[in-house]
Design an enzyme around this catalytic site. Structure first.
Site, mmCIF file in Angstrom:
data_model
loop_
_atom_site.group_PDB
_atom_site.id
_atom_site.type_symbol
_atom_site.label_atom_id
_atom_site.label_comp_id
_atom_site.label_asym_id
_atom_site.label_seq_id
_atom_site.Cartn_x
_atom_site.Cartn_y
_atom_site.Cartn_z
ATOM 1 N N VAL A 11 0.663 -1.000 -0.238
ATOM 2 C CA VAL A 11 -0.056 -0.141 -0.031
ATOM 3 C C VAL A 11 0.978 0.967 0.017
ATOM 4 O O VAL A 11 1.369 1.364 0.744
ATOM 5 C CB VAL A 11 -1.288 0.030 1.393
ATOM 6 N N CYS A 12 0.500 2.430 -0.849
ATOM 7 C CA CYS A 12 1.783 3.243 -1.046
ATOM 8 C C CYS A 12 0.883 4.330 -1.519
ATOM 9 O O CYS A 12 -0.160 4.798 -1.728
ATOM 10 C CB CYS A 12 2.553 2.526 -2.371
ATOM 11 N N THR A 13 2.059 5.791 -0.927
ATOM 12 C CA THR A 13 1.794 6.897 -1.636
ATOM 13 C C THR A 13 2.279 7.364 -2.872
ATOM 14 O O THR A 13 3.595 7.540 -2.245
ATOM 15 C CB THR A 13 0.819 7.775 -0.706
ATOM 16 N N ASN A 189 -3.966 3.709 -3.037
ATOM 17 C CA ASN A 189 -4.374 2.246 -3.834
ATOM 18 C C ASN A 189 -5.917 2.548 -4.235
ATOM 19 O O ASN A 189 -6.181 0.683 -4.411
ATOM 20 C CB ASN A 189 -4.308 1.414 -3.018
ATOM 21 N N ARG A 202 -5.470 7.431 3.068
ATOM 22 C CA ARG A 202 -4.188 8.367 2.987
ATOM 23 C C ARG A 202 -4.372 9.413 2.164
ATOM 24 O O ARG A 202 -3.451 10.502 1.787
ATOM 25 C CB ARG A 202 -3.019 7.662 2.656
#
Length: 264
Positions: A11-13, A189, A202
């Site tokens: 899970v990323c930004t 995501n 997020r």
């Protein structure tokens, strides 16, 4: 087998932003280790903590000349974060979809599915693409094993986008557009035209921070501050990378989220 996990638990930004002078900045948090063991005493994800010492910056060379740079986990042969100096920068985020993850792995093992591993495609693009547009075409058209988001930055005004992929085709290319006031694109995501999951939002705090920063004050340092804001920074965050194509710079920082901090 190490690369399998990057289809399932990332899970990323990722952010691409342009300042008033047309400089393009690209940065990301890579969050990894969800559901891979929670240490109740230390309030950390077990795998996340084990991966942090493996974070390395690597220069890939051809003929004694650096072709591209990446932030990797030692032992992982794909690319999740990379820059081809003077040409483009690239990150990949997982796109949560039933057509990916375990389903994609199982069908690939059984021979029911073909296509490229996303991390292998990003490596191929960084090795061989000769421009931002060339990279965008390859990332948009290549058949994949699972859905993904490719976040791409360039070296001139307007060159920044999020490519939303199914396995087979491209659903959307969301680009910087100064005429529309879109000076940054930000991907976690979830499809940017849909609301994120309420338990994993997020995006909203990250966009709030970007808007408060304003285009006049955007820089790699101010984007680092955005990526350091909870819950954008969380217990899954292994590293933050900052890239600027025009200078060819890639900086990466192993992260820790002080308590109290959200698990993701």
């Amino acid at each position: 087998m190490f690369f399998f996990f990057f289809l399932v638990f990332t899970v990323c930004t990722s952010i691409v932003a342009e300042d008033f002078n047309g400089n393009i900045y690209h940065a990301r948090n890579l969050d990894f280790g969800l559901f891979m063991g929670w240490d109740r005493q230390n309030k950390t994800w077990t795998l996340t903590e084990k991966l942090k010492p493996l974070v390395v910056n690597v220069n890939f060379q051809r003929g004694n000349k650096t072709v591209f740079k990446s932030t990797n986990f030692a032992g992982y042969v794909g690319i999740l974060t990379g820059i081809r100096p003077g040409e483009f920068s690239l990150t990949m985020n997982e796109r949560f979809n039933f057509d990916g993850g375990y389903v994609g792995i199982l069908e690939w093992i059984l021979g029911w599915r073909d296509g490229m591993w996303m991390g292998f495609l990003t490596r191929k693009v960084l090795e061989n693409a000769t421009s931002y547009e060339d990279a965008k075409d390859q990332l948009s058209l290549t058949k994949l094993l699972a859905p993904a988001y490719f976040i791409l930055g360039g070296n001139r005004t307007g060159q920044g986008c999020v490519i939303t992929r199914t396995r087979i085709n491209t659903l959307d290319i969301w680009e910087l557009d100064m005429k529309l006031g879109r000076w940054y694109v930000l991907e976690t995501n979830y499809d940017h035209w849909e609301k994120p999951m309420i338990f994993d939002d997020r995006r909203t705090p990250a966009m709030k921070c970007m808007n408060q920063t304003t285009q006049a004050n955007i820089s790699l340092a101010s984007i680092y501050d955005v990526l350091s804001t909870k819950p954008v920074l969380n217990k899954l965050t292994t590293y933050t990378s900052l890239m600027e194509v025009s200078t060819g710079s890639l900086e990466s920082y192993i992260r820790d989220c002080p308590n109290p901090c959200t698990p993701w």
